[in-house]
Motif scaffolding. Structure first.
Motif, PDB file in Angstrom:
ATOM      1  N   GLY A  55     -61.207 -35.109   3.662  1.00  0.00           N
ATOM      2  CA  GLY A  55     -61.728 -33.879   3.331  1.00  0.00           C
ATOM      3  C   GLY A  55     -62.719 -33.964   2.173  1.00  0.00           C
ATOM      4  O   GLY A  55     -62.935 -34.994   1.539  1.00  0.00           O
ATOM      5  N   VAL A  98     -64.308 -33.124  -1.550  1.00  0.00           N
ATOM      6  CA  VAL A  98     -63.663 -33.318  -2.860  1.00  0.00           C
ATOM      7  C   VAL A  98     -63.246 -32.005  -3.517  1.00  0.00           C
ATOM      8  O   VAL A  98     -62.210 -31.937  -4.167  1.00  0.00           O
ATOM      9  N   ASP A 129     -65.946 -39.867   6.461  1.00  0.00           N
ATOM     10  CA  ASP A 129     -65.566 -40.151   5.080  1.00  0.00           C
ATOM     11  C   ASP A 129     -64.193 -39.533   4.851  1.00  0.00           C
ATOM     12  O   ASP A 129     -64.063 -38.338   4.603  1.00  0.00           O
ATOM     13  N   ALA A 175     -62.068 -40.705   2.484  1.00  0.00           N
ATOM     14  CA  ALA A 175     -61.698 -41.460   1.280  1.00  0.00           C
ATOM     15  C   ALA A 175     -60.244 -41.208   0.860  1.00  0.00           C
ATOM     16  O   ALA A 175     -59.447 -42.136   0.780  1.00  0.00           O
ATOM     17  N   ASP A 193     -60.275 -44.844   0.991  1.00  0.00           N
ATOM     18  CA  ASP A 193     -60.141 -45.395  -0.360  1.00  0.00           C
ATOM     19  C   ASP A 193     -58.682 -45.783  -0.590  1.00  0.00           C
ATOM     20  O   ASP A 193     -57.777 -45.094  -0.105  1.00  0.00           O
TER      21      ASP A 193
HETATM   22  C1  LIG Z   1     -63.949 -40.671  -4.292  1.00  0.00           C
HETATM   23  C2  LIG Z   1     -64.701 -40.420  -3.065  1.00  0.00           C
HETATM   24  C3  LIG Z   1     -65.776 -41.243  -2.694  1.00  0.00           C
HETATM   25  C4  LIG Z   1     -66.272 -42.368  -3.568  1.00  0.00           C
HETATM   26  O1  LIG Z   1     -65.236 -43.239  -3.868  1.00  0.00           O
HETATM   27  P1  LIG Z   1     -65.319 -44.402  -4.961  1.00  0.00           P
HETATM   28  O2  LIG Z   1     -64.034 -45.099  -4.757  1.00  0.00           O
HETATM   29  O3  LIG Z   1     -65.407 -43.685  -6.282  1.00  0.00           O
HETATM   30  O4  LIG Z   1     -66.502 -45.219  -4.681  1.00  0.00           O
HETATM   31  C5  LIG Z   1     -66.391 -40.973  -1.490  1.00  0.00           C
HETATM   32  N1  LIG Z   1     -66.012 -39.958  -0.722  1.00  0.00           N
HETATM   33  C6  LIG Z   1     -64.999 -39.119  -1.056  1.00  0.00           C
HETATM   34  C7  LIG Z   1     -64.637 -37.998  -0.149  1.00  0.00           C
HETATM   35  C8  LIG Z   1     -64.313 -39.326  -2.247  1.00  0.00           C
HETATM   36  O5  LIG Z   1     -63.306 -38.523  -2.585  1.00  0.00           O
END
Ligand SMILES: *Cc1c(COP(=O)(O)O)cnc(C)c1O
Length: 462
Positions: free
Chosen positions: A234, A236, A261, A263, A290
């Motif tokens: 989702g 941020v 994405d 993350a 991530d």
């Molecule tokens: C944190 C985040 C990123 C970037 O991540 P880093 O680990 O800081 O490089 C990219 N996309 C989303 C949705 C994020 O929350």
């Protein structure tokens, strides 16, 4: 051998015990350490022409630098999306340094095999059984690699190879997305496609999720030209999720590379109550996840997944001409920007081995309830929510006059109090605040302490 180096080698067991004790003191005090603080400059140090040895270096670090380090690994740091580090992942990190493997090739150790295995486990957590993957340093690099493969795919559609002939061979590129993370735009810039090739697509009313009909219309305008679509799972600010299945279905009508994405949002897959938010994730051509956020391993680690390792290899092959492509499973040095690389997989291997899917599901579920608990306490008095809590973030603002100045003053007042730390997005034109939960240590009483500190700060803003 340098005298200090020789002494350190001889006294290594005692020295590492001292380091262990120092680390233990940090961890034992992590819950009472100020969560964040306004950095005060430590000041210059004399260039170390001659060293002082590890024991004195440790003493100097403890005296000069450690006091200014934040409690971001602790239970009440809710800025950005900041994970902690599980005990097992810290152990994995220490051993990563002790073994100091170069996870570039598989010729001299089982390190690459461990990475393959761990990537497979992580893929399984997210239902990505048909994707291959590789460790990178964070979600930015994961997005970068995913978009690089997407860029090569655009070339394939147009009958050229960007890896061989450069991005100029593509002509104008379109990267369509509803509410892309800033790192998408940064990656597109690094990839030579130009920041202006990222075209925002309208989102659903009052949401950060893309309007799929508007996306279809934006693709329609391209008149058959292949594009890249970045779906967000989702976002941020409010952790909104694009409808991944509906977006993937558009590929029957329009040619595009689908990068997701995910993350931290992909971790919704671990919680049965929220897994449907990422329904369709496996249909993506590339996926960013991530690990230093919600898997709670130390910085830095993320995984990039793709269905087209052949194209990934074309981009990242560490050789002059791609015709010399390796046979069989390519070494990781041929799949990511780095050649020599840290064995980042070991922290994740340790944490997954120690706590399993159920242990990590428990972290995700507790963080989701923590976000709700905080939101419930913030809906009375001087604050109001600006979006529903969909997963692990509460996004809120001042009921009265939410100006940038007052919000910034709030952030500073909360940080100065040392109880908690939150960060300020601007959401739908309104300056706001958000608390993101992704640390395994956070308990209900941490949430209550943070709520009290946030409400107190809000009441004191002039
Ligand atoms: C944190 C985040 C990123 C970037 O991540 P880093 O680990 O800081 O490089 C990219 N996309 C989303 C949705 C994020 O929350």
């Amino acid at each position: 051998m340098d005298e200090n180096l020789a002494i350190d080698r001889a006294e290594l067991p005692a020295l590492l015990d001292a380091v262990r004790a120092s680390a233990m003191e940090v961890l034992a005090g992590i819950e009472s350490r100020p969560v964040a603080r306004a950095p005060k400059a430590v000041g210059a140090e004399e260039f170390p022409e001659q060293g002082v040895g590890l024991r004195q270096a440790l003493a100097r670090f403890e005296e000069r630098w450690a006091p200014g380090f934040s409690g971001s690994a602790g239970p009440r740091y809710f800025g950005f999306v900041t994970g902690g580090a599980t005990p097992a992942s810290i152990a994995g990190d220490w051993l990563t340094a002790a073994f100091d493997q170069n996870a570039m090739s598989s010729e001299d150790s089982t390190a690459s095999e461990l990475e393959q295995l761990t990537v497979g486990w992580i893929g399984r957590l997210f239902g990505l059984s048909e994707h291959t993957g590789a460790f990178v340093s964070g979600a930015t690099m994961s997005n970068f690699v995913g978009l690089a493969i997407g860029r090569e795919w655009l070339g394939e559609q147009l009958g050229v190879s960007v890896a061989q002939d450069g991005v100029g061979a593509l002509g104008p590129v379109r990267v369509l997305s509803g509410t892309p993370h800033s790192s998408i735009v940064k990656s597109v810039s690094m990839l030579g496609m130009g920041r202006t090739s990222v075209r925002p697509v309208p989102t659903l009313r009052g949401r950060e999720a893309v309007d799929v009909d508007a996306l279809a219309a934006a693709l329609d305008v391209l008149d058959g030209r292949p594009a890249i679509v970045v779906a967000n799972a989702g976002t941020v600010n409010t952790v909104d999720f694009d409808d991944l299945r509906a977006i993937a279905a558009l590929r029957q009508r329009y040619p595009f590379w689908l990068h997701v994405d995910g993350a931290f949002g992909a971790f919704a897959a671990l919680a049965p109550s929220h897994a449907e938010l990422v329904d369709g994730l496996a249909e993506a051509d590339s996926v960013c996840v991530d690990l230093h956020k919600w898997l709670n391993v130390p910085y830095d680690a993320a995984v990039q997944f793709t269905r087209r390792r052949d194209l990934q290899l074309r981009v990242f092959l560490n050789a002059a001409a791609y015709l010399t492509a390796p046979v069989g499973t390519p070494d990781f040095g041929h799949l990511v920007p780095e050649n020599s690389r840290r064995l980042r997989a070991l922290t994740a291997w340790f944490s997954l081995t120690a706590y399993g899917r159920t242990g990590h599901r428990d972290i995700v579920q507790r963080n989701i309830s923590a976000a709700r608990r905080l939101a419930d306490q913030l809906t009375t008095g001087p604050l109001r929510l600006v979006a529903p809590v969909r997963l692990n973030v509460a996004c809120f603002t001042l009921t009265d006059r939410p100006t940038l100045e007052r919000i910034d003053a709030m952030v500073a007042a909360v940080a100065d109090g040392g109880e908690t730390f939150i960060t300020p997005p601007v959401y739908a034109g309104v300056p706001a605040l958000r608390a993101a939960f992704s640390n395994w240590r956070t308990t209900d009483s941490d949430v209550d302490r943070a709520a009290k500190a946030i409400i107190a700060a809000a009441n004191e803003i002039p």
